[in-house]
Design a protein around this motif. Structure first.
Motif, PDB file in Angstrom:
ATOM      1  N   ASP A  34      19.223 -18.000 -19.563  1.00 51.24           N
ATOM      2  CA  ASP A  34      19.033 -17.248 -20.808  1.00 51.24           C
ATOM      3  C   ASP A  34      18.679 -18.129 -22.000  1.00 51.24           C
ATOM      4  N   ASP A  38      15.404 -17.534 -24.143  1.00 55.66           N
ATOM      5  CA  ASP A  38      15.473 -17.315 -25.592  1.00 55.66           C
ATOM      6  C   ASP A  38      14.573 -18.302 -26.334  1.00 55.66           C
ATOM      7  N   SER A  41      10.982 -17.269 -25.886  1.00 53.29           N
ATOM      8  CA  SER A  41      10.769 -16.032 -26.647  1.00 53.29           C
ATOM      9  C   SER A  41      10.625 -16.320 -28.132  1.00 53.29           C
ATOM     10  N   LEU A  98      16.376 -10.561 -27.068  1.00 50.48           N
ATOM     11  CA  LEU A  98      17.058 -11.681 -27.743  1.00 50.48           C
ATOM     12  C   LEU A  98      18.455 -11.252 -28.157  1.00 50.48           C
TER      13      LEU A  98
END
Length: 100
Positions: A34, A38, A41, A98
């Motif tokens: 993750d 993130d 992103s 997010l």
């Protein structure tokens, strides 16, 4: 970036395309990476947002080195279309995943 190879073709270095960002991020999330998802992103979203704030448009592809929508493609499709649907959709999908 889509590729590490700088060939002058629209799919290669230094360009980033929204659907490929989404595939990478979703793959990372599926395997519980993750923090990496993130990071990718945020980098893509901030590139799109900065360019939108500057020129009021969302584009088909972005130069991920200069973080701009300025592209120079030597071979293949050479335009950088304004208002491209997949960029709009991917922007919202990445933003939604997010942490709040």
């Amino acid at each position: 970036m889509t590729s590490p190879h700088e060939t002058g073709v629209q799919w290669d270095f230094p360009y980033g395309w929204a659907p490929l960002q989404l595939i990478a991020v979703e793959g990372l999330r599926n395997y519980k990476f993750d923090a990496e998802a993130d990071r990718i992103s945020v980098k893509f979203l901030s590139t799109v947002l900065e360019n939108f704030q500057r020129d009021g448009n969302i584009r088909e592809k972005y130069n991920m080195v200069t973080r701009s929508s300025e592209v120079k493609v030597d071979a293949g499709y050479q335009m950088n279309v304004i208002g491209f649907g997949w960029t709009n959709g991917v922007f919202l999908a990445l933003l939604d995943k997010l942490p709040k």
